[in-house]
Design a protein around this motif. Structure first.
Motif, PDB file in Angstrom:
ATOM      1  N   GLU A 263       0.699  -1.124  -0.254  1.00  0.00           N
ATOM      2  CA  GLU A 263      -0.326   0.150   0.105  1.00  0.00           C
ATOM      3  C   GLU A 263       0.874   1.673   0.268  1.00  0.00           C
ATOM      4  OE1 GLU A 263      -3.231  -0.584   2.903  1.00  0.00           O
ATOM      5  OE2 GLU A 263      -4.000  -2.304   2.001  1.00  0.00           O
ATOM      6  N   GLU A 264       1.846   1.311   0.818  1.00  0.00           N
ATOM      7  CA  GLU A 264       3.417   2.533   0.439  1.00  0.00           C
ATOM      8  C   GLU A 264       3.514   2.465  -1.030  1.00  0.00           C
ATOM      9  OE1 GLU A 264       5.886   1.856   3.212  1.00  0.00           O
ATOM     10  OE2 GLU A 264       4.752   2.399   5.336  1.00  0.00           O
ATOM     11  N   GLU A 265       3.987   1.201  -1.466  1.00  0.00           N
ATOM     12  CA  GLU A 265       3.932   1.376  -2.941  1.00  0.00           C
ATOM     13  C   GLU A 265       2.851   1.924  -4.066  1.00  0.00           C
ATOM     14  OE1 GLU A 265       6.983   1.905  -3.551  1.00  0.00           O
ATOM     15  OE2 GLU A 265       7.880   0.928  -1.432  1.00  0.00           O
ATOM     16  N   LEU A 266       1.633   1.324  -3.593  1.00  0.00           N
ATOM     17  CA  LEU A 266       0.893   1.945  -4.759  1.00  0.00           C
ATOM     18  C   LEU A 266       0.285   3.509  -3.997  1.00  0.00           C
ATOM     19  CD1 LEU A 266      -1.831  -0.812  -3.736  1.00  0.00           C
ATOM     20  CD2 LEU A 266      -1.028  -0.577  -5.947  1.00  0.00           C
ATOM     21  N   ASP A 267       0.390   4.217  -2.587  1.00  0.00           N
ATOM     22  CA  ASP A 267       0.735   5.269  -2.807  1.00  0.00           C
ATOM     23  C   ASP A 267       1.166   5.943  -3.839  1.00  0.00           C
ATOM     24  OD1 ASP A 267      -1.792   4.915  -0.829  1.00  0.00           O
ATOM     25  OD2 ASP A 267      -0.964   4.963   0.896  1.00  0.00           O
ATOM     26  N   ARG A 268       2.362   5.816  -3.435  1.00  0.00           N
ATOM     27  CA  ARG A 268       3.154   6.236  -3.892  1.00  0.00           C
ATOM     28  C   ARG A 268       3.401   6.298  -5.643  1.00  0.00           C
ATOM     29  NH1 ARG A 268       8.896   6.198  -5.608  1.00  0.00           N
ATOM     30  NH2 ARG A 268       9.359   3.313  -4.568  1.00  0.00           N
ATOM     31  N   ASN A 269       2.816   5.217  -5.756  1.00  0.00           N
ATOM     32  CA  ASN A 269       2.955   5.314  -7.997  1.00  0.00           C
ATOM     33  C   ASN A 269       1.085   5.858  -8.513  1.00  0.00           C
ATOM     34  OD1 ASN A 269       5.806   4.525  -8.578  1.00  0.00           O
ATOM     35  ND2 ASN A 269       5.299   3.633  -6.179  1.00  0.00           N
ATOM     36  N   ALA A 270      -0.056   6.523  -7.093  1.00  0.00           N
ATOM     37  CA  ALA A 270      -1.161   6.792  -7.725  1.00  0.00           C
ATOM     38  C   ALA A 270      -0.875   7.058  -9.129  1.00  0.00           C
ATOM     39  CB  ALA A 270      -1.672   7.144  -6.240  1.00  0.00           C
ATOM     40  N   ALA A 271      -0.161   7.833  -9.388  1.00  0.00           N
ATOM     41  CA  ALA A 271      -0.541   8.645 -10.296  1.00  0.00           C
ATOM     42  C   ALA A 271      -0.165   8.167 -11.616  1.00  0.00           C
ATOM     43  CB  ALA A 271       0.176   9.871 -10.207  1.00  0.00           C
ATOM     44  N   HIS A 272       0.550   6.804 -11.314  1.00  0.00           N
ATOM     45  CA  HIS A 272       0.941   6.101 -12.712  1.00  0.00           C
ATOM     46  C   HIS A 272      -0.055   5.494 -13.717  1.00  0.00           C
ATOM     47  CE1 HIS A 272       2.927   2.802 -14.841  1.00  0.00           C
ATOM     48  NE2 HIS A 272       4.116   3.049 -14.296  1.00  0.00           N
ATOM     49  N   PRO A 273      -0.204   5.516 -14.910  1.00  0.00           N
ATOM     50  CA  PRO A 273      -1.424   5.357 -15.534  1.00  0.00           C
ATOM     51  C   PRO A 273      -1.564   3.828 -15.289  1.00  0.00           C
ATOM     52  CG  PRO A 273       0.942   5.275 -16.717  1.00  0.00           C
ATOM     53  CD  PRO A 273       1.014   6.217 -15.759  1.00  0.00           C
ATOM     54  N   ALA A 274      -0.318   2.851 -15.280  1.00  0.00           N
ATOM     55  CA  ALA A 274      -1.325   1.799 -15.261  1.00  0.00           C
ATOM     56  C   ALA A 274      -1.225   1.406 -13.630  1.00  0.00           C
ATOM     57  CB  ALA A 274       0.208   0.651 -15.440  1.00  0.00           C
ATOM     58  N   VAL A 275      -1.498   2.118 -12.505  1.00  0.00           N
ATOM     59  CA  VAL A 275      -2.597   2.112 -11.014  1.00  0.00           C
ATOM     60  C   VAL A 275      -3.016   3.203 -10.661  1.00  0.00           C
ATOM     61  CG1 VAL A 275      -1.678   2.192  -8.839  1.00  0.00           C
ATOM     62  CG2 VAL A 275       0.572   1.814 -10.401  1.00  0.00           C
ATOM     63  N   GLN A 276      -3.077   4.103 -11.485  1.00  0.00           N
ATOM     64  CA  GLN A 276      -4.060   4.520 -10.637  1.00  0.00           C
ATOM     65  C   GLN A 276      -5.715   4.281 -11.690  1.00  0.00           C
ATOM     66  OE1 GLN A 276      -6.078   6.213 -13.662  1.00  0.00           O
ATOM     67  NE2 GLN A 276      -7.072   7.732 -12.030  1.00  0.00           N
ATOM     68  N   PRO A 277      -6.112   3.494 -12.498  1.00  0.00           N
ATOM     69  CA  PRO A 277      -7.127   2.558 -13.084  1.00  0.00           C
ATOM     70  C   PRO A 277      -7.106   1.965 -11.785  1.00  0.00           C
ATOM     71  CG  PRO A 277      -6.261   2.479 -14.749  1.00  0.00           C
ATOM     72  CD  PRO A 277      -5.620   2.813 -13.809  1.00  0.00           C
ATOM     73  N   VAL A 278      -6.818   1.464 -11.690  1.00  0.00           N
ATOM     74  CA  VAL A 278      -6.821   0.329  -9.860  1.00  0.00           C
ATOM     75  C   VAL A 278      -6.521   0.688  -8.661  1.00  0.00           C
ATOM     76  CG1 VAL A 278      -6.397  -1.953 -11.623  1.00  0.00           C
ATOM     77  CG2 VAL A 278      -4.518  -0.724  -9.994  1.00  0.00           C
ATOM     78  N   TYR A 279      -6.394   2.090  -8.398  1.00  0.00           N
ATOM     79  CA  TYR A 279      -5.982   2.196  -7.066  1.00  0.00           C
ATOM     80  C   TYR A 279      -7.106   3.165  -5.940  1.00  0.00           C
ATOM     81  CZ  TYR A 279      -3.968   5.857  -3.643  1.00  0.00           C
ATOM     82  OH  TYR A 279      -3.408   6.449  -2.486  1.00  0.00           O
ATOM     83  N   PHE A 280      -7.773   2.089  -5.866  1.00  0.00           N
ATOM     84  CA  PHE A 280      -8.865   1.792  -4.408  1.00  0.00           C
ATOM     85  C   PHE A 280      -9.026   2.059  -3.020  1.00  0.00           C
ATOM     86  CE2 PHE A 280     -10.616  -0.123  -8.532  1.00  0.00           C
ATOM     87  CZ  PHE A 280     -11.604   1.112  -8.420  1.00  0.00           C
ATOM     88  N   PRO A 281      -7.737   2.919  -2.389  1.00  0.00           N
ATOM     89  CA  PRO A 281      -7.520   3.182  -1.188  1.00  0.00           C
ATOM     90  C   PRO A 281      -8.693   2.644   0.277  1.00  0.00           C
ATOM     91  CG  PRO A 281      -6.990   4.997  -2.375  1.00  0.00           C
ATOM     92  CD  PRO A 281      -7.253   4.244  -3.216  1.00  0.00           C
ATOM     93  N   GLN A 282     -10.440   3.428  -0.514  1.00  0.00           N
ATOM     94  CA  GLN A 282     -11.084   3.196   0.465  1.00  0.00           C
ATOM     95  C   GLN A 282     -11.982   2.739   0.418  1.00  0.00           C
ATOM     96  OE1 GLN A 282     -12.020   6.304   2.431  1.00  0.00           O
ATOM     97  NE2 GLN A 282      -9.679   7.724   1.671  1.00  0.00           N
ATOM     98  N   GLU A 283     -11.967   1.820  -0.118  1.00  0.00           N
ATOM     99  CA  GLU A 283     -12.312   0.539  -0.867  1.00  0.00           C
ATOM    100  C   GLU A 283     -11.728  -0.719  -0.684  1.00  0.00           C
ATOM    101  OE1 GLU A 283     -14.134   3.562  -3.240  1.00  0.00           O
ATOM    102  OE2 GLU A 283     -12.297   2.436  -3.056  1.00  0.00           O
ATOM    103  N   LEU A 284     -10.027  -0.611  -0.484  1.00  0.00           N
ATOM    104  CA  LEU A 284      -9.733  -1.572  -0.799  1.00  0.00           C
ATOM    105  C   LEU A 284      -8.768  -1.868   1.097  1.00  0.00           C
ATOM    106  CD1 LEU A 284      -9.226  -2.702  -4.120  1.00  0.00           C
ATOM    107  CD2 LEU A 284     -10.714  -3.958  -2.487  1.00  0.00           C
ATOM    108  N   ALA A 285      -8.007  -0.842   1.835  1.00  0.00           N
ATOM    109  CA  ALA A 285      -6.950  -0.497   1.780  1.00  0.00           C
ATOM    110  C   ALA A 285      -7.087  -1.628   3.502  1.00  0.00           C
ATOM    111  CB  ALA A 285      -6.214   0.682   2.613  1.00  0.00           C
ATOM    112  N   ARG A 286      -5.955  -2.262   3.629  1.00  0.00           N
ATOM    113  CA  ARG A 286      -5.751  -3.337   4.465  1.00  0.00           C
ATOM    114  C   ARG A 286      -5.254  -2.801   6.005  1.00  0.00           C
ATOM    115  NH1 ARG A 286     -10.132  -5.825   5.188  1.00  0.00           N
ATOM    116  NH2 ARG A 286     -10.353  -3.730   3.940  1.00  0.00           N
ATOM    117  N   LEU A 287      -4.170  -1.754   5.916  1.00  0.00           N
ATOM    118  CA  LEU A 287      -3.810  -2.046   6.760  1.00  0.00           C
ATOM    119  C   LEU A 287      -3.954  -1.494   8.043  1.00  0.00           C
ATOM    120  CD1 LEU A 287      -0.459  -1.738   6.786  1.00  0.00           C
ATOM    121  CD2 LEU A 287      -0.156   0.453   6.385  1.00  0.00           C
ATOM    122  N   GLU A 288      -5.118  -0.545   7.712  1.00  0.00           N
ATOM    123  CA  GLU A 288      -5.719  -0.098   9.661  1.00  0.00           C
ATOM    124  C   GLU A 288      -6.711  -1.280   9.930  1.00  0.00           C
ATOM    125  OE1 GLU A 288      -7.965   3.266   9.148  1.00  0.00           O
ATOM    126  OE2 GLU A 288      -5.802   4.960   8.214  1.00  0.00           O
TER     127      GLU A 288
END
Length: 272
Positions: free
Chosen positions: A65-90
């Protein structure tokens, strides 16, 4: 992978989600035909094993999740970036606090194989962020698919009530897992890839499984050695030997925990 872009498209048999499923079919079969996975399904899990499982899951998802957050604007990551729905860390942090108390961070301990997995996530996050898609897809959709069943098994096995200690399996931000998985697959399938990039993502999905299976293989070796040592002392001493070995061996405890982690992956990922 930096040249990846995304655009809507109709689902076909050549879509990335279907290709990942096909590419990981054999390695998934290897993963699901493990004794520990079958034991988990039967409810044979102890609190010690589950607590150690949470430790490994925490480190894996922290890296992912830290790597997804850091690369959230990457064109491959952005379409599947759903931190509110999927993040497991908390959720994992709440579970760890439930079992270990407020100072749980000082009690996190994981085996070398978990470190290898997190190192791989850090590596591709820096050099090839598009490959994070393979890990996010296999982990998150696997959790969504198997979470309900695994959560109930864990609750029953450990005598837990409500979400206390099992927050990891709950996705309050997802009202319909099936509809959300359809959306996720559609978003992922919209990512444009060259043939080489597509092969790289498929290979990485297999790598995600292999990283876990390597840990499981180490666990099997540990268990075999322990059982052999116990049998040499006779049946009467077997239970005492195993109990002493487990209680005094953090390595064996960690191996058992990672074996259950493998079970979690195997049970969930193919319910896509």
């Amino acid at each position: 992978m930096d040249s990846m872009t995304s655009k809507p498209r109709e689902a076909t048999g050549s879509d990335l989600s279907e290709l990942i499923k096909a590419a990981t079919k054999d390695v998934h079969v290897r993963a699901e035909n493990t004794q520990l996975m079958l034991n988990y399904q039967k409810g044979l899990i102890t609190q010690t094993q589950y607590k150690l499982l949470l430790c490994s899951l925490y480190e894996i998802y922290r890296a992912l999740e830290e790597e997804l957050d850091r690369n959230a604007a990457h064109p491959a990551v952005q379409p599947v970036y759903f931190p509110q729905e999927l993040a497991r860390l908390e959720a994992l942090e709440r579970d760890l606090e439930h079992f270990f108390g407020p100072h749980w961070r000082t009690r996190i301990t994981v085996p070398a194989a978990t470190h290898r997995y997190t190192q791989r996530l850090r590596e591709i996050g820096k050099s090839s962020p598009g490959l994070l898609v393979a890990h996010a897809y296999t982990r998150y959709l696997g959790d969504l698919s198997g979470g309900q069943v695994l959560g109930k098994i864990t609750q029953k096995s450990l005598g837990l009530s409500g979400n206390r200690g099992v927050s990891f399996f709950s996705f309050p931000g997802v009202t319909s897992p099936n509809r959300f998985k359809q959306l996720y697959r559609s978003r992922m399938n919209s990512i444009e890839l060259t043939e080489q990039q597509r092969r790289d993502v498929l290979d990485e999905a297999t790598t995600a499984f292999e990283l876990n299976i390597e840990v499981f293989d180490d666990l099997q070796k540990l268990l075999s050695i322990t059982e052999e040592a116990s049998s040499e002392k006779g049946n009467d001493a077997t239970s005492k030997t195993l109990s002493k070995t487990f209680s005094s061996s953090p390595a064996l405890q960690l191996a058992l925990a990672v074996g259950i982690t493998m079970a979690t992956v195997a049970m969930g990922v193919y319910a896509f």
